[in-house]
Write an enzyme that holds these catalytic residues in place. Structure first.
Site, PDB file in Angstrom:
ATOM      1  N   ASP A   1       5.501   2.468  -2.235  1.00 46.48           N
ATOM      2  CA  ASP A   1       5.911   2.168  -0.950  1.00 46.48           C
ATOM      3  C   ASP A   1       5.970   0.646  -0.877  1.00 46.48           C
ATOM      4  OD1 ASP A   1       6.095   2.452   1.813  1.00 46.48           O
ATOM      5  OD2 ASP A   1       4.189   2.552   2.156  1.00 46.48           O
TER       6      ASP A   1
ATOM      7  N   TYR B   1       7.107  -2.774   1.538  1.00 46.08           N
ATOM      8  CA  TYR B   1       6.369  -3.337   2.671  1.00 46.08           C
ATOM      9  C   TYR B   1       7.373  -4.486   3.316  1.00 46.08           C
ATOM     10  CZ  TYR B   1       2.493  -6.016   5.273  1.00 46.08           C
ATOM     11  OH  TYR B   1       1.733  -6.437   6.008  1.00 46.08           O
TER      12      TYR B   1
ATOM     13  N   HIS C   1       7.097  -6.452  10.789  1.00 49.42           N
ATOM     14  CA  HIS C   1       6.091  -5.473  10.714  1.00 49.42           C
ATOM     15  C   HIS C   1       4.953  -6.186   9.996  1.00 49.42           C
ATOM     16  CE1 HIS C   1       3.288  -2.445   9.790  1.00 49.42           C
ATOM     17  NE2 HIS C   1       3.465  -2.644   8.480  1.00 49.42           N
TER      18      HIS C   1
ATOM     19  N   ARG D   1      -4.843 -11.957  10.024  1.00 53.86           N
ATOM     20  CA  ARG D   1      -4.949 -13.326   9.618  1.00 53.86           C
ATOM     21  C   ARG D   1      -4.784 -14.180  11.033  1.00 53.86           C
ATOM     22  NH1 ARG D   1      -2.847 -11.120   5.277  1.00 53.86           N
ATOM     23  NH2 ARG D   1      -0.918 -11.624   5.885  1.00 53.86           N
TER      24      ARG D   1
ATOM     25  N   GLU E   1       3.310   5.419  10.158  1.00 55.82           N
ATOM     26  CA  GLU E   1       4.181   4.538   9.954  1.00 55.82           C
ATOM     27  C   GLU E   1       5.670   4.797   9.821  1.00 55.82           C
ATOM     28  OE1 GLU E   1       2.473   2.634   6.526  1.00 55.82           O
ATOM     29  OE2 GLU E   1       1.489   1.201   7.902  1.00 55.82           O
TER      30      GLU E   1
ATOM     31  N   GLU F   1       9.012   5.133   8.461  1.00 60.07           N
ATOM     32  CA  GLU F   1       9.562   4.606   7.458  1.00 60.07           C
ATOM     33  C   GLU F   1      10.643   5.407   7.098  1.00 60.07           C
ATOM     34  OE1 GLU F   1       7.121   3.226   4.077  1.00 60.07           O
ATOM     35  OE2 GLU F   1       5.469   2.993   5.321  1.00 60.07           O
TER      36      GLU F   1
ATOM     37  N   ASP G   1       4.468   7.604   6.689  1.00 65.09           N
ATOM     38  CA  ASP G   1       3.353   7.233   5.871  1.00 65.09           C
ATOM     39  C   ASP G   1       2.057   7.413   6.549  1.00 65.09           C
ATOM     40  OD1 ASP G   1       2.406   6.370   3.582  1.00 65.09           O
ATOM     41  OD2 ASP G   1       2.461   4.391   3.806  1.00 65.09           O
TER      42      ASP G   1
ATOM     43  N   ARG H   1      -6.237   3.260   9.683  1.00 63.97           N
ATOM     44  CA  ARG H   1      -6.507   1.741   9.559  1.00 63.97           C
ATOM     45  C   ARG H   1      -8.024   1.522   9.294  1.00 63.97           C
ATOM     46  NH1 ARG H   1      -1.656   0.671   8.827  1.00 63.97           N
ATOM     47  NH2 ARG H   1      -0.042   1.375  10.403  1.00 63.97           N
TER      48      ARG H   1
ATOM     49  N   GLN I   1      -8.795   1.787   5.818  1.00 66.48           N
ATOM     50  CA  GLN I   1      -7.735   0.530   5.190  1.00 66.48           C
ATOM     51  C   GLN I   1      -8.326  -0.682   5.260  1.00 66.48           C
ATOM     52  OE1 GLN I   1      -4.000   0.402   6.675  1.00 66.48           O
ATOM     53  NE2 GLN I   1      -3.111  -0.991   5.384  1.00 66.48           N
TER      54      GLN I   1
ATOM     55  N   TYR J   1      -9.301  -2.265   1.375  1.00 63.52           N
ATOM     56  CA  TYR J   1      -7.933  -2.929   0.764  1.00 63.52           C
ATOM     57  C   TYR J   1      -8.037  -4.028  -0.186  1.00 63.52           C
ATOM     58  CZ  TYR J   1      -6.666  -6.715   3.600  1.00 63.52           C
ATOM     59  OH  TYR J   1      -6.637  -7.897   4.511  1.00 63.52           O
TER      60      TYR J   1
ATOM     61  N   LYS K   1      -4.197   5.635   2.832  1.00 67.27           N
ATOM     62  CA  LYS K   1      -2.741   6.091   2.716  1.00 67.27           C
ATOM     63  C   LYS K   1      -2.509   7.297   1.858  1.00 67.27           C
ATOM     64  CE  LYS K   1      -1.177   2.117   4.141  1.00 67.27           C
ATOM     65  NZ  LYS K   1       0.041   1.901   5.194  1.00 67.27           N
TER      66      LYS K   1
ATOM     67  N   THR L   1       1.657  12.089   3.217  1.00 65.91           N
ATOM     68  CA  THR L   1       2.849  11.396   3.588  1.00 65.91           C
ATOM     69  C   THR L   1       3.918  12.193   3.795  1.00 65.91           C
ATOM     70  OG1 THR L   1       2.238   9.648   1.987  1.00 65.91           O
ATOM     71  CG2 THR L   1       4.512   9.527   2.787  1.00 65.91           C
TER      72      THR L   1
ATOM     73  N   THR M   1       6.834   0.064   6.673  1.00 67.41           N
ATOM     74  CA  THR M   1       7.094   0.204   8.307  1.00 67.41           C
ATOM     75  C   THR M   1       8.310  -0.384   8.992  1.00 67.41           C
ATOM     76  OG1 THR M   1       4.564   0.466   8.330  1.00 67.41           O
ATOM     77  CG2 THR M   1       5.931   0.264  10.518  1.00 67.41           C
TER      78      THR M   1
ATOM     79  N   GLU N   1       0.638  -1.800  15.722  1.00 67.57           N
ATOM     80  CA  GLU N   1       1.516  -2.635  16.455  1.00 67.57           C
ATOM     81  C   GLU N   1       1.934  -2.099  17.967  1.00 67.57           C
ATOM     82  OE1 GLU N   1       4.021  -2.076  12.977  1.00 67.57           O
ATOM     83  OE2 GLU N   1       4.854  -4.078  13.503  1.00 67.57           O
TER      84      GLU N   1
HETATM   85 CA    CA Z   1       3.644   2.190   4.235  1.00 65.56          CA
END
Ligand code: CA
Length: 421
Positions: free
Chosen positions: A133, A135, A140, A149, A205, A207, A239, A243, A246, A250, A259, A263, A355, A369
């Site tokens: 997968d 990114y 995104h 952040r 997600e 995708e 996907d 959250r 995660q 992570y 995850k 899927t 995503t 989002e």
């Molecule tokens: Ca993904």
């Protein structure tokens, strides 16, 4: 031009002009019926073409495909490589074009090979060996970076130099229409020790995934220029992501249980050949990428994407309209990067895009989002609201290309979320 892509071709078989499965598409899949065992099919309008029976009747004899059309997955067919699958698609196009009566004149054969879509069960098309997968949507990655952040450091320093990815889980890739269960796991509330329980922040997600042919032997690399020869086709991909799980798990190795519980993919693999007329320009990549990631020409694809949320009572709301051309890194760069260290790929591996978010909030590809971490709930037609996905909600993703009245689409990937077991 690939023969089957000729926009002037018309079929003698009935195809609605708004169908995703036009004569210029001819996507491959696996289906079964009450009477027929799993086999290779092609979607055409509201029908499925039974390729095994078509072959048994002698219409595909010059292709010498053997028994690969009478299999539970597309992998044996993919083993023949790009030229063989191209020739097969060209031959199907020829047989169903109105200027050709080879099949059309044999009505009893037509009845055997054209099966109404509502009579078949469409199955997982590929036995997926490895799942990666990426990114690769800048918007995104920026949005998530802003939330977790800060906007000044939203993209990490490596992001514009290489297509970031992680190795996902292939065993839990499931076909459209298969329900999923809400996952459980460890979460870490801000003000307490870790707890165990049902995920409260279940998300989709949006995708797309590409499916590979056999690549090169271990130790060799596939260049951006060669990449298309090693890509069979594409599917829509949801996907699923938890959250809350995660966020806690992570660091430092990336997503794991957040995850790998499911899927979902769409079941008709649209070939890269069929997508060729919809190639388009990608974004300017600045700073300049390293030479092994450079590419020539148009390597992006213009695919309209939509996400629809459905309440348990069946009330639907469109929550996102995005486009696959929004990707910063294209498939050819992803495959070149994946193999640059000598990693091999095999027929039936899937690589998902990450995503796909567009530039404004109507085109974001996840609830994280769309609801901006739960601060902007989405209002549903029945007056309820959603920050994330609730039990018994259904998520539907659709995708199609359209140009000069030729439509090439993916159908949908649709899955319902059942309460945790
Ligand atoms: Ca993904």
């Amino acid at each position: 031009m690939i023969k089957a892509n000729n926009p002037n071709l018309k079929s003698w078989a009935p195809i609605d002009k708004n169908s995703d499965f036009s004569l210029q598409n001819l996507p491959f899949g696996i289906f079964k019926t009450k009477q027929l065992t799993k086999r290779v099919g092609v979607a055409l309008g509201d029908n499925v073409i039974d390729l095994h029976t078509l072959s048994e009747l002698g219409y595909l004899s010059r292709l010498q495909l053997g028994e690969v059309l009478n299999q539970e997955y597309l992998n044996p067919l993919m083993k023949f490589g790009k030229l063989a699958t191209r020739e097969l698609r060209n031959r199907i196009s020829e047989l169903f074009t109105d200027s050709n009566d080879e099949l059309k004149k044999n009505e009893h054969h037509v009845k055997q090979v054209l099966i109404p879509m509502n009579m078949v069960e469409v199955c997982l098309p590929v036995n997926i060996g490895d799942y990666t997968d990426f990114y690769s949507s800048e918007q995104h990655a920026y949005n998530v970076g802003c939330m977790f952040r800060d906007p000044d450091n939203a993209l990490l320093p490596n992001w514009k130099h290489l297509p970031v990815a992680y190795h996902g889980r292939a065993s839990s890739i499931i076909p459209s229409e298969q329900d999923i269960y809400r996952p459980k796991g460890q979460q870490k509330p801000d003000d307490s020790n870790p707890v165990f329980g049902n995920s409260k922040l279940l998300d989709f997600e949006l995708e797309m995934g590409f499916i590979t042919y056999d690549g090169k032997p271990l130790g060799e690399s596939i260049s951006t220029k060669e990449a298309e020869d090693y890509i069979f086709g594409m599917v829509l991909c949801n996907d699923w992501s938890a959250r809350d799980i995660q966020k806690w798990e992570y660091i430092p190795l990336g997503p794991f249980l957040a995850k790998n519980f499911a899927t979902s993919i769409s079941c008709w693999v649209v070939t890269l050949d069929a997508l060729a007329p919809f190639k388009t320009e990608g974004p300017v990549q600045e700073p300049k990428v390293l030479p092994y990631l450079e590419y020539e020409g148009n390597n992006h694809y213009d695919v309209n994407l939509e996400v629809i949320l459905e309440t348990p009572e069946g009330k639907q709301k469109s929550v996102s309209k995005s486009n696959y051309k929004n990707m910063y890194w294209n498939m050819n760069q992803q495959l070149a990067h994946h193999t640059v260290n000598g990693c091999n790929v095999r027929a039936g591996d899937m690589m998902a895009s990450g995503t796909i978010s567009g530039n404004d909030e109507t085109s974001y590809g996840s609830m994280l989002e769309i609801s901006w971490k739960g601060t902007k709930p989405v209002e549903m037609p029945d007056g309820t609201t959603r920050k994330f996905i609730q039990d018994n909600d259904t998520v539907i993703m659709k995708g199609h290309c359209i140009k000069n009245n030729i439509r090439v689409g993916f159908g949908e990937v649709k899955s319902k979320v059942l309460p945790a077991k």
